[in-house]
Motif scaffolding. Structure first.
Motif, PDB file in Angstrom:
ATOM      1  N   LEU A  64       0.807  -1.212   0.000  1.00  0.00           N
ATOM      2  CA  LEU A  64       0.000   0.000   0.000  1.00  0.00           C
ATOM      3  C   LEU A  64       0.846   1.271   0.000  1.00  0.00           C
ATOM      4  O   LEU A  64       0.311   2.373  -0.200  1.00  0.00           O
ATOM      5  N   MET A  65       2.119   1.142   0.258  1.00  0.00           N
ATOM      6  CA  MET A  65       3.019   2.300   0.239  1.00  0.00           C
ATOM      7  C   MET A  65       3.271   2.724  -1.212  1.00  0.00           C
ATOM      8  O   MET A  65       3.118   1.922  -2.132  1.00  0.00           O
ATOM      9  N   PRO A  66       3.670   3.973  -1.437  1.00  0.00           N
ATOM     10  CA  PRO A  66       3.960   5.026  -0.456  1.00  0.00           C
ATOM     11  C   PRO A  66       2.728   5.860  -0.075  1.00  0.00           C
ATOM     12  O   PRO A  66       2.793   6.672   0.842  1.00  0.00           O
ATOM     13  N   GLU A  67       1.599   5.677  -0.784  1.00  0.00           N
ATOM     14  CA  GLU A  67       0.428   6.500  -0.497  1.00  0.00           C
ATOM     15  C   GLU A  67      -0.114   6.272   0.907  1.00  0.00           C
ATOM     16  O   GLU A  67      -0.545   7.212   1.584  1.00  0.00           O
ATOM     17  N   ILE A  68      -0.082   5.001   1.365  1.00  0.00           N
ATOM     18  CA  ILE A  68      -0.641   4.662   2.675  1.00  0.00           C
ATOM     19  C   ILE A  68       0.439   3.980   3.497  1.00  0.00           C
ATOM     20  O   ILE A  68       0.956   2.916   3.120  1.00  0.00           O
ATOM     21  N   THR A  69       0.779   4.584   4.623  1.00  0.00           N
ATOM     22  CA  THR A  69       1.799   4.016   5.507  1.00  0.00           C
ATOM     23  C   THR A  69       1.125   3.367   6.718  1.00  0.00           C
ATOM     24  O   THR A  69      -0.057   3.583   6.977  1.00  0.00           O
ATOM     25  N   LEU A  70       1.896   2.576   7.472  1.00  0.00           N
ATOM     26  CA  LEU A  70       1.338   1.890   8.642  1.00  0.00           C
ATOM     27  C   LEU A  70       0.768   2.855   9.677  1.00  0.00           C
ATOM     28  O   LEU A  70      -0.317   2.594  10.229  1.00  0.00           O
ATOM     29  N   PRO A  71       1.430   3.988   9.986  1.00  0.00           N
ATOM     30  CA  PRO A  71       0.843   4.920  10.960  1.00  0.00           C
ATOM     31  C   PRO A  71      -0.513   5.495  10.509  1.00  0.00           C
ATOM     32  O   PRO A  71      -1.285   5.961  11.349  1.00  0.00           O
ATOM     33  N   ASP A  72      -0.788   5.482   9.209  1.00  0.00           N
ATOM     34  CA  ASP A  72      -2.059   6.014   8.701  1.00  0.00           C
ATOM     35  C   ASP A  72      -3.175   4.970   8.688  1.00  0.00           C
ATOM     36  O   ASP A  72      -4.345   5.325   8.523  1.00  0.00           O
ATOM     37  N   ARG A 102      -6.330   8.704  -5.772  1.00  0.00           N
ATOM     38  CA  ARG A 102      -5.016   8.485  -5.158  1.00  0.00           C
ATOM     39  C   ARG A 102      -5.012   7.271  -4.241  1.00  0.00           C
ATOM     40  O   ARG A 102      -4.181   6.357  -4.385  1.00  0.00           O
ATOM     41  N   TYR A 103      -5.972   7.194  -3.313  1.00  0.00           N
ATOM     42  CA  TYR A 103      -5.982   6.116  -2.326  1.00  0.00           C
ATOM     43  C   TYR A 103      -6.873   4.950  -2.750  1.00  0.00           C
ATOM     44  O   TYR A 103      -6.533   3.781  -2.526  1.00  0.00           O
ATOM     45  N   PHE A 104      -7.984   5.255  -3.365  1.00  0.00           N
ATOM     46  CA  PHE A 104      -8.884   4.186  -3.779  1.00  0.00           C
ATOM     47  C   PHE A 104      -8.219   3.193  -4.733  1.00  0.00           C
ATOM     48  O   PHE A 104      -8.375   1.975  -4.577  1.00  0.00           O
ATOM     49  N   PRO A 105      -7.453   3.641  -5.740  1.00  0.00           N
ATOM     50  CA  PRO A 105      -6.785   2.664  -6.621  1.00  0.00           C
ATOM     51  C   PRO A 105      -5.820   1.738  -5.878  1.00  0.00           C
ATOM     52  O   PRO A 105      -5.632   0.589  -6.310  1.00  0.00           O
ATOM     53  N   LYS A 106      -5.220   2.193  -4.781  1.00  0.00           N
ATOM     54  CA  LYS A 106      -4.328   1.315  -4.010  1.00  0.00           C
ATOM     55  C   LYS A 106      -5.135   0.175  -3.389  1.00  0.00           C
ATOM     56  O   LYS A 106      -4.710  -0.986  -3.420  1.00  0.00           O
ATOM     57  N   PHE A 107      -6.284   0.485  -2.815  1.00  0.00           N
ATOM     58  CA  PHE A 107      -7.155  -0.563  -2.284  1.00  0.00           C
ATOM     59  C   PHE A 107      -7.680  -1.443  -3.418  1.00  0.00           C
ATOM     60  O   PHE A 107      -7.780  -2.659  -3.278  1.00  0.00           O
ATOM     61  N   GLN A 108      -8.001  -0.801  -4.532  1.00  0.00           N
ATOM     62  CA  GLN A 108      -8.547  -1.527  -5.657  1.00  0.00           C
ATOM     63  C   GLN A 108      -7.559  -2.553  -6.206  1.00  0.00           C
ATOM     64  O   GLN A 108      -7.931  -3.668  -6.575  1.00  0.00           O
ATOM     65  N   GLY A 109      -6.296  -2.188  -6.226  1.00  0.00           N
ATOM     66  CA  GLY A 109      -5.291  -3.103  -6.745  1.00  0.00           C
ATOM     67  C   GLY A 109      -4.826  -4.139  -5.745  1.00  0.00           C
ATOM     68  O   GLY A 109      -4.454  -5.250  -6.130  1.00  0.00           O
ATOM     69  N   PHE A 110      -4.876  -3.825  -4.450  1.00  0.00           N
ATOM     70  CA  PHE A 110      -4.315  -4.717  -3.439  1.00  0.00           C
ATOM     71  C   PHE A 110      -5.358  -5.605  -2.775  1.00  0.00           C
ATOM     72  O   PHE A 110      -5.094  -6.776  -2.496  1.00  0.00           O
ATOM     73  N   CYS A 111      -6.541  -5.083  -2.512  1.00  0.00           N
ATOM     74  CA  CYS A 111      -7.504  -5.768  -1.649  1.00  0.00           C
ATOM     75  C   CYS A 111      -8.418  -6.762  -2.355  1.00  0.00           C
ATOM     76  O   CYS A 111      -9.216  -7.427  -1.698  1.00  0.00           O
ATOM     77  N   TYR A 148     -10.064  -6.501   3.909  1.00  0.00           N
ATOM     78  CA  TYR A 148     -11.382  -5.992   4.308  1.00  0.00           C
ATOM     79  C   TYR A 148     -11.484  -4.480   4.075  1.00  0.00           C
ATOM     80  O   TYR A 148     -11.566  -3.685   5.009  1.00  0.00           O
ATOM     81  N   ALA A 149     -11.478  -4.124   2.809  1.00  0.00           N
ATOM     82  CA  ALA A 149     -11.459  -2.705   2.448  1.00  0.00           C
ATOM     83  C   ALA A 149     -12.658  -1.945   2.993  1.00  0.00           C
ATOM     84  O   ALA A 149     -12.557  -0.749   3.275  1.00  0.00           O
ATOM     85  N   ASP A 150     -13.824  -2.610   3.142  1.00  0.00           N
ATOM     86  CA  ASP A 150     -15.002  -1.896   3.635  1.00  0.00           C
ATOM     87  C   ASP A 150     -14.803  -1.398   5.061  1.00  0.00           C
ATOM     88  O   ASP A 150     -15.461  -0.448   5.485  1.00  0.00           O
ATOM     89  N   GLU A 151     -13.893  -2.009   5.825  1.00  0.00           N
ATOM     90  CA  GLU A 151     -13.614  -1.581   7.198  1.00  0.00           C
ATOM     91  C   GLU A 151     -12.402  -0.665   7.288  1.00  0.00           C
ATOM     92  O   GLU A 151     -12.159  -0.078   8.351  1.00  0.00           O
ATOM     93  N   HIS A 152     -11.666  -0.526   6.177  1.00  0.00           N
ATOM     94  CA  HIS A 152     -10.408   0.231   6.262  1.00  0.00           C
ATOM     95  C   HIS A 152     -10.313   1.422   5.302  1.00  0.00           C
ATOM     96  O   HIS A 152      -9.601   2.379   5.610  1.00  0.00           O
ATOM     97  N   TYR A 208      -8.608   6.761   4.682  1.00  0.00           N
ATOM     98  CA  TYR A 208      -8.638   7.922   3.795  1.00  0.00           C
ATOM     99  C   TYR A 208      -8.976   9.194   4.567  1.00  0.00           C
ATOM    100  O   TYR A 208      -8.352  10.247   4.376  1.00  0.00           O
ATOM    101  N   PHE A 209      -9.942   9.117   5.485  1.00  0.00           N
ATOM    102  CA  PHE A 209     -10.340  10.291   6.245  1.00  0.00           C
ATOM    103  C   PHE A 209      -9.257  10.720   7.235  1.00  0.00           C
ATOM    104  O   PHE A 209      -9.081  11.917   7.480  1.00  0.00           O
ATOM    105  N   VAL A 210      -8.545   9.758   7.818  1.00  0.00           N
ATOM    106  CA  VAL A 210      -7.455  10.112   8.740  1.00  0.00           C
ATOM    107  C   VAL A 210      -6.357  10.875   8.006  1.00  0.00           C
ATOM    108  O   VAL A 210      -5.788  11.845   8.534  1.00  0.00           O
ATOM    109  N   ILE A 211      -6.084  10.485   6.780  1.00  0.00           N
ATOM    110  CA  ILE A 211      -5.030  11.144   6.007  1.00  0.00           C
ATOM    111  C   ILE A 211      -5.477  12.517   5.509  1.00  0.00           C
ATOM    112  O   ILE A 211      -4.715  13.486   5.595  1.00  0.00           O
ATOM    113  N   GLU A 212      -6.687  12.639   5.004  1.00  0.00           N
ATOM    114  CA  GLU A 212      -7.112  13.843   4.305  1.00  0.00           C
ATOM    115  C   GLU A 212      -8.122  14.720   5.047  1.00  0.00           C
ATOM    116  O   GLU A 212      -8.193  15.921   4.806  1.00  0.00           O
TER     117      GLU A 212
END
Length: 427
Positions: A286-294, A317-326, A332-336, A341-345
């Motif tokens: 999920l990096m670099p767009e989404i890091t573990l602290p996020d 920006r973030y949705f395609p990362k979930f789309q490609g990985f999950c 469990y993208a529906d829970e994450h 996304y809201f914590v980051i933005e």
């Protein structure tokens, strides 16, 4: 006394004149008759021609002219042709019969019934169905005006988005909730495309199902379904708050209370928790767009405002990362997705609390489900105000949950008995 020679000359002249008169008379009579025949022939031909002309056309000119110049918008018939058709003899006549038949004039369009202003132009269809492809829908829904002030009177609405497997199990309960509040809410339902609504379906939910794709619970396309619901609801500019619920959810307050609470809130119902369990689902892909602290976890049932709904359907920006990985991994993208996304933005907009009351006291991976015998007046009162205190617009309140979930259809009879009294539904 005239001479004998003069008398003979005079007698001869009279006899010649007398003999010529019948000849000229016959010739003139024949000429008139011949000309009359030519006229009759021309009339017969012209009459035959006019019968073939549509009665819808307007005959504006009929003339006999010696001029050889052709008309501009008509058929020209030479008189010699007409004469030849009936036996000839008029070849030396150069008159032409000119019939001008202009293009028919259509009546002007009727005047408009009334002014079609911007508010009428922006109105969406009464039914939720359309034939837009996924990318077309998201593009259309992401459009936003730079001028924030609306140029027409507008009553804000709350859009209720239901993510279901099939029918609306609690339809009678929701009918009581929405009764008498038309114009203040919109309804959108995303169910499996294999589900065919019954003809006896509640009129409240009829024609409110959006074009859908297969929904697999707990997998990635649950998030896709949520975005699809949001995109459809964004097409109506009057929708200002967006609530995502399931078919097992019920309201805990009457419509007026829920409406005022949401419309006047400066935060949204999105929870995001940083727990050890949540971190085990993170992956470095999920990096670099989404890091573990996020990385965050929360309930998939949420409530957001229009600005944030626009951000969600426009996210590239973030949705395609979930789309490609999950899709092929248990993240469990529906829970994450939304919590992360809201914590980051949009951290400042979150109330960080759940929209729906649910009981996890029994442990396990699923919350408790409620059946008929568990529904009482005391139980419903507890759900409404027995959950402690929380913040609303910076102030403490006991109205922490607006809805509750995990109610089975066997509980519906008792809900219909007690809910109107406890929740003060409109009569």
């Amino acid at each position: 006394m005239k001479s004998h020679q003069q008398q003979q000359h005079h007698h001869h002249h009279q006899k010649g004149a007398t003999s010529l008169f019948p000849k000229w008379h016959v010739i003139n009579t024949f000429s008139y008759f011949f000309l009359f025949a030519c006229g009759v022939a021309a009339g017969v031909f012209l009459n035959s021609y006019l019968k073939n002309v549509s009665f819808d056309l307007h005959l504006t000119k009929f003339s006999i002219s010696p001029s050889p110049s052709p008309p501009t918008t008509s058929a020209t018939h030479n008189n010699t042709t007409a004469a030849a058709a009936v036996g000839g003899g008029c070849e030396n006549r150069q008159e032409k019969i000119v019939v001008e038949v202009p293009v028919p004039v259509l009546p002007p369009p009727p005047p408009p019934a009334g002014r079609v202003g911007l508010s009428e132009y922006l109105k969406v269809a009464a039914e939720a169905m359309h034939d837009m492809e996924e990318e077309e829908l998201l593009w259309r829904a992401s459009m936003v005006a730079k001028v924030k002030e609306y140029p027409f009177p507008r009553v804000p609405k709350v859009a209720f988005l239901f993510l279901t497997k099939g029918p609306m199990l609690m339809a009678p309960m929701w009918e009581l909730f929405f009764k008498g509040n038309q114009g203040l809410y919109s309804i959108y339902i995303h169910s499996s495309p294999s589900y065919v609504a019954s003809p006896d379906e509640s009129p409240l939910f009829r024609a409110r199902r959006i074009p859908s794709q297969v929904v697999t619970w707990g997998k990635f396309n649950m998030v896709e379904a949520e975005r699809r619901l949001l995109a459809n609801a964004l097409l109506d500019v009057a929708n200002q708050r967006f609530v995502l619920l399931s078919e097992a959810c019920i309201p805990l307050f009457n419509f007026s209370t829920v409406y005022d609470y949401l419309i006047n809130s400066n935060q949204v119902y999105v929870e995001a928790y940083d727990t050890a369990d949540a971190r085990t689902r993170y992956h470095p892909d999920l990096m670099p767009e989404i890091t573990l602290p996020d990385w965050r976890k929360g309930s998939q049932w949420f409530e957001i405002d229009r600005d944030l709904a626009l951000e969600v359907v426009s996210d590239r920006r973030y949705f395609p990362k979930f789309q490609g990985f999950c899709r092929n991994k248990p993240c469990y993208a529906d829970e994450h997705y939304l919590p992360t996304y809201f914590v980051i933005e949009h951290t400042g907009k979150m109330s960080n609390r759940s929209l729906t009351w649910v009981d996890w006291s029994a442990g396990g991976i699923h919350p408790n489900r409620y059946v008929r015998g568990e529904v009482t007046e005391e139980f419903l009162e507890k759900l409404r105000s027995g959950s402690g205190e929380c913040l609303y617009n910076g102030k403490k309140t006991t109205t922490c949950f607006l809805f509750a979930r995990k109610f089975l259809t066997t509980s519906l009879v008792r809900l219909l008995r007690y809910a109107p009294k406890v929740m003060h539904f409109n009569p």
